[in-house]
Motif scaffolding. Structure first.
Motif, PDB file in Angstrom:
ATOM      1  N   THR A  30      65.630 -32.406  -2.929  1.00 13.78           N
ATOM      2  CA  THR A  30      66.958 -32.020  -2.456  1.00 13.78           C
ATOM      3  C   THR A  30      67.711 -31.378  -3.619  1.00 13.78           C
ATOM      4  O   THR A  30      67.154 -31.230  -4.706  1.00 13.78           O
ATOM      5  CB  THR A  30      67.728 -33.244  -1.890  1.00 13.78           C
ATOM      6  OG1 THR A  30      68.897 -32.798  -1.241  1.00 13.78           O
ATOM      7  CG2 THR A  30      68.106 -34.248  -2.967  1.00 13.78           C
ATOM      8  N   CYS A 115      79.092 -47.336  12.785  1.00 11.19           N
ATOM      9  CA  CYS A 115      80.199 -46.681  12.065  1.00 11.19           C
ATOM     10  C   CYS A 115      81.551 -46.860  12.751  1.00 11.19           C
ATOM     11  O   CYS A 115      82.589 -46.593  12.157  1.00 11.19           O
ATOM     12  CB  CYS A 115      79.894 -45.204  11.863  1.00 11.19           C
ATOM     13  SG  CYS A 115      78.443 -44.974  10.834  1.00 11.19           S
ATOM     14  N   ARG A 154      64.692 -37.878   2.432  1.00 11.13           N
ATOM     15  CA  ARG A 154      65.833 -37.078   1.984  1.00 11.13           C
ATOM     16  C   ARG A 154      66.876 -36.854   3.081  1.00 11.13           C
ATOM     17  O   ARG A 154      68.024 -36.505   2.804  1.00 11.13           O
ATOM     18  CB  ARG A 154      65.368 -35.727   1.444  1.00 11.13           C
ATOM     19  CG  ARG A 154      64.784 -34.793   2.505  1.00 11.13           C
ATOM     20  CD  ARG A 154      64.444 -33.444   1.923  1.00 11.13           C
ATOM     21  NE  ARG A 154      63.976 -32.535   2.971  1.00 11.13           N
ATOM     22  CZ  ARG A 154      63.711 -31.269   2.774  1.00 11.13           C
ATOM     23  NH1 ARG A 154      63.820 -30.754   1.559  1.00 11.13           N
ATOM     24  NH2 ARG A 154      63.309 -30.501   3.765  1.00 11.13           N
ATOM     25  N   VAL A 158      70.534 -39.331   1.103  1.00 14.82           N
ATOM     26  CA  VAL A 158      71.631 -38.616   0.431  1.00 14.82           C
ATOM     27  C   VAL A 158      72.997 -38.944   1.049  1.00 14.82           C
ATOM     28  O   VAL A 158      74.035 -38.644   0.475  1.00 14.82           O
ATOM     29  CB  VAL A 158      71.401 -37.074   0.459  1.00 14.82           C
ATOM     30  CG1 VAL A 158      70.078 -36.729  -0.216  1.00 14.82           C
ATOM     31  CG2 VAL A 158      71.456 -36.518   1.860  1.00 14.82           C
ATOM     32  N   ASN A 285      78.770 -42.112   3.078  1.00  8.79           N
ATOM     33  CA  ASN A 285      79.037 -42.829   4.326  1.00  8.79           C
ATOM     34  C   ASN A 285      78.741 -44.313   4.120  1.00  8.79           C
ATOM     35  O   ASN A 285      77.582 -44.706   4.042  1.00  8.79           O
ATOM     36  CB  ASN A 285      78.157 -42.241   5.439  1.00  8.79           C
ATOM     37  CG  ASN A 285      78.403 -42.893   6.795  1.00  8.79           C
ATOM     38  OD1 ASN A 285      79.088 -43.914   6.885  1.00  8.79           O
ATOM     39  ND2 ASN A 285      77.821 -42.325   7.836  1.00  8.79           N
ATOM     40  N   PHE A 313      83.003 -42.363  14.851  1.00  9.46           N
ATOM     41  CA  PHE A 313      81.847 -42.195  15.738  1.00  9.46           C
ATOM     42  C   PHE A 313      80.642 -42.796  15.020  1.00  9.46           C
ATOM     43  O   PHE A 313      80.482 -42.590  13.823  1.00  9.46           O
ATOM     44  CB  PHE A 313      81.569 -40.714  16.025  1.00  9.46           C
ATOM     45  CG  PHE A 313      80.399 -40.516  16.947  1.00  9.46           C
ATOM     46  CD1 PHE A 313      80.576 -40.465  18.321  1.00  9.46           C
ATOM     47  CD2 PHE A 313      79.100 -40.447  16.442  1.00  9.46           C
ATOM     48  CE1 PHE A 313      79.490 -40.329  19.175  1.00  9.46           C
ATOM     49  CE2 PHE A 313      78.011 -40.308  17.297  1.00  9.46           C
ATOM     50  CZ  PHE A 313      78.212 -40.247  18.667  1.00  9.46           C
TER      51      PHE A 313
HETATM   52  O1  UT7 Z   1      77.957 -42.038  10.578  1.00  7.42           O
HETATM   53  C1  UT7 Z   1      77.339 -42.256  11.808  1.00  7.42           C
HETATM   54  C2  UT7 Z   1      76.889 -41.098  12.515  1.00  7.42           C
HETATM   55  N1  UT7 Z   1      76.121 -40.174  11.720  1.00  7.42           N
HETATM   56  C3  UT7 Z   1      76.533 -38.899  11.608  1.00  7.42           C
HETATM   57  O2  UT7 Z   1      77.586 -38.559  12.071  1.00  7.42           O
HETATM   58  C4  UT7 Z   1      75.598 -37.933  10.938  1.00  7.42           C
HETATM   59  C5  UT7 Z   1      75.534 -36.651  11.728  1.00  7.42           C
HETATM   60  N2  UT7 Z   1      74.590 -35.703  11.198  1.00  7.42           N
HETATM   61  C6  UT7 Z   1      74.797 -35.011  10.051  1.00  7.42           C
HETATM   62  O3  UT7 Z   1      75.767 -35.249   9.355  1.00  7.42           O
HETATM   63  C7  UT7 Z   1      73.838 -33.908   9.680  1.00  7.42           C
HETATM   64  O4  UT7 Z   1      73.011 -33.634  10.782  1.00  7.42           O
HETATM   65  C8  UT7 Z   1      72.940 -34.222   8.433  1.00  7.42           C
HETATM   66  C9  UT7 Z   1      73.800 -34.231   7.180  1.00  7.42           C
HETATM   67  C10 UT7 Z   1      72.255 -35.550   8.609  1.00  7.42           C
HETATM   68  C11 UT7 Z   1      71.901 -33.134   8.271  1.00  7.42           C
HETATM   69  O5  UT7 Z   1      72.524 -31.857   8.162  1.00  7.42           O
HETATM   70  P1  UT7 Z   1      72.073 -30.640   9.094  1.00  7.42           P
HETATM   71  O6  UT7 Z   1      72.882 -29.500   8.679  1.00  7.42           O
HETATM   72  O7  UT7 Z   1      72.179 -31.109  10.516  1.00  7.42           O
HETATM   73  O8  UT7 Z   1      70.580 -30.434   8.653  1.00  7.42           O
HETATM   74  P2  UT7 Z   1      69.267 -30.448   9.565  1.00  7.42           P
HETATM   75  O9  UT7 Z   1      68.907 -31.843   9.917  1.00  7.42           O
HETATM   76  O10 UT7 Z   1      69.425 -29.445  10.658  1.00  7.42           O
HETATM   77  O11 UT7 Z   1      68.213 -29.877   8.550  1.00  7.42           O
HETATM   78  C12 UT7 Z   1      68.256 -28.519   8.083  1.00  7.42           C
HETATM   79  C13 UT7 Z   1      67.187 -28.330   7.040  1.00  7.42           C
HETATM   80  C14 UT7 Z   1      65.814 -28.853   7.470  1.00  7.42           C
HETATM   81  O12 UT7 Z   1      64.837 -27.998   6.933  1.00  7.42           O
HETATM   82  P3  UT7 Z   1      64.146 -26.890   7.838  1.00  7.42           P
HETATM   83  O13 UT7 Z   1      63.506 -27.622   8.965  1.00  7.42           O
HETATM   84  O14 UT7 Z   1      65.246 -25.968   8.272  1.00  7.42           O
HETATM   85  O15 UT7 Z   1      63.178 -26.249   6.901  1.00  7.42           O
HETATM   86  C15 UT7 Z   1      65.734 -30.197   6.781  1.00  7.42           C
HETATM   87  O16 UT7 Z   1      64.400 -30.592   6.534  1.00  7.42           O
HETATM   88  O17 UT7 Z   1      67.534 -29.072   5.860  1.00  7.42           O
HETATM   89  C16 UT7 Z   1      66.449 -29.912   5.489  1.00  7.42           C
HETATM   90  N3  UT7 Z   1      66.990 -31.086   4.848  1.00  7.42           N
HETATM   91  C17 UT7 Z   1      67.249 -31.154   3.534  1.00  7.42           C
HETATM   92  N4  UT7 Z   1      67.110 -30.244   2.546  1.00  7.42           N
HETATM   93  C18 UT7 Z   1      67.487 -30.599   1.302  1.00  7.42           C
HETATM   94  C19 UT7 Z   1      67.347 -32.283   5.426  1.00  7.42           C
HETATM   95  N5  UT7 Z   1      67.836 -33.106   4.477  1.00  7.42           N
HETATM   96  C20 UT7 Z   1      67.780 -32.432   3.302  1.00  7.42           C
HETATM   97  C21 UT7 Z   1      68.164 -32.758   1.996  1.00  7.42           C
HETATM   98  N6  UT7 Z   1      67.985 -31.808   1.025  1.00  7.42           N
HETATM   99  N7  UT7 Z   1      68.693 -33.937   1.664  1.00  7.42           N
END
Ligand code: UT7
Length: 330
Positions: A30, A115, A154, A158, A285, A313
């Protein structure tokens, strides 16, 4: 005038260890850039040390709370702990906290709403004040998320951090305190965010450990989409049904899961950034801890009579919002 339940003191506790984005970049693939731009998080706190459960942080917060308000723990009538990382499956962590702080005259229980745990617990505690049953109710939001996070994953490691916040509820007859709430649940959402094993469906086994089923499982995007909609909708609804405009609201106190979710909620309510409490960059969080930790961080800026909307939420799915009038000058 009718009795309302008002927050008369706030306290927080954060463990010393700071886990930075930089350190995480050495543990998993990451980067500081990815974490900051996708979540708004720069660092989070981790409770280190053997056999230290969530109660360690809750006890610090409750002791600080009593000291701040100048009361003895023996005056507490009821203590509620919101958590998904209690010390044990049973007994309730609230019981342990009461024992360790010397809340000898209190009864206590835990609330499990992920949460949304703190706002659910706050509404629950408020009922006992409003009915006149109790004079002093302590509501704690605490989670040791590091105990259920896979630091090889990852997508989750994070995001989460450890921390505790606590508030004291007391009766108010000036029309201040909790005015309205709306809480909702959709159990169908449970498959997108949960801990697969450890409960009665799948008790711990060698297989469950090998499959890493004791860690948080989250489908980030699925949760994100629903979180944005529901948190914004419920906050807007509570605002509207109390005839509040953006000008009337002093602060939005949102659950700190993702800066982008918080921005979407503020936008729906037409609130400028300056009215939104934000500390996700420092703590990540902390699940049940986020909202009381925001109140704790911002307490010096709060004034008696301020209109606050608390909003969350979380897993379950659970969500909701509370409208309250701040009752003290700090
Ligand atoms: O608190 C209770 C409720 N929870 C929430 O409200 C969390 C809600 N979700 C989120 O906040 C977001 O969905 C996350 C922060 C968890 C993830 O962000 P995202 O913008 O939705 O990313 P994504 O899951 O769509 O992943 C995009 C890309 C993926 O790679 P590819 O498939 O596009 O190649 C992931 O594998 O980012 C990749 N990825 C990372 N890259 C670098 C996922 N985690 C990481 C990371 N570092 N830590």
């Amino acid at each position: 005038m009718a009795i309302t339940a008002a927050i008369t003191a706030v306290e927080g506790y954060l463990p010393d260890y700071v886990l930075t984005n930089q350190e995480l970049s050495q543990m998993v693939e990451t980067s500081d850039e990815w974490i900051t731009s996708r979540t708004g998080i720069n660092e989070r706190r981790i409770l280190k040390g053997k056999e230290k459960g969530a109660s360690v942080m809750a006890i610090e917060a409750v002791n600080g709370l009593c000291k701040k308000r100048g009361i003895s723990p023996e005056e507490i009538d009821l203590l509620i702990v919101a958590t998904v990382t209690g010390d044990y499956i049973f007994p309730a962590t609230a019981n342990i906290v009461c024992d360790k702080v010397g809340a000898k005259n209190a009864w206590s229980f835990d609330v499990n709403a992920a949460c949304s745990g703190f706002i659910y617990a706050l509404t629950t505690g408020a009922q006992f004040i409003q009915t006149g049953a109790h004079k002093k109710v302590v509501v704690v939001g605490v989670d040791k998320m590091s105990s259920i996070i896979d630091y090889n994953d990852r997508t989750t490691c994070v995001i989460f951090g450890d921390g505790a916040g606590a508030v004291l509820l007391e009766p108010n007859t000036e029309g201040l305190g909790i005015i309205d709430f709306k809480h909702q649940v959709d159990g169908g959402g449970r498959v997108h965010l949960y801990q697969k094993a450890g409960g009665s469906v799948k008790p711990p086994s060698i297989e469950s450990v090998e499959k890493k089923e004791h860690f948080v499982y989250q489908e980030g995007q699925a949760v994100f989409k629903v979180a944005v909609k529901q948190m914004a909708d419920v906050s807007y609804e509570v605002m509207k049904r109390n005839n509040l405009t953006a000008d009337d609201i002093a602060w939005l106190v949102p659950h700190q899961a993702n800066k982008r979710i918080i921005e979407a909620v503020a936008k729906r309510m037409d609130l400028p950034e300056s009215k939104v409490m934000l500390n996700i960059h420092k703590y990540g969080n902390t699940t049940s801890g986020t909202i009381p930790l925001c109140l704790w961080d911002y307490q010096k800026q709060l004034k008696k009579g301020d209109n606050l909307i608390l909003s969350a939420f979380g897993g379950g799915f659970t969500w909701g919002a509370i409208y309250l009038k701040w009752a003290i000058n700090n």
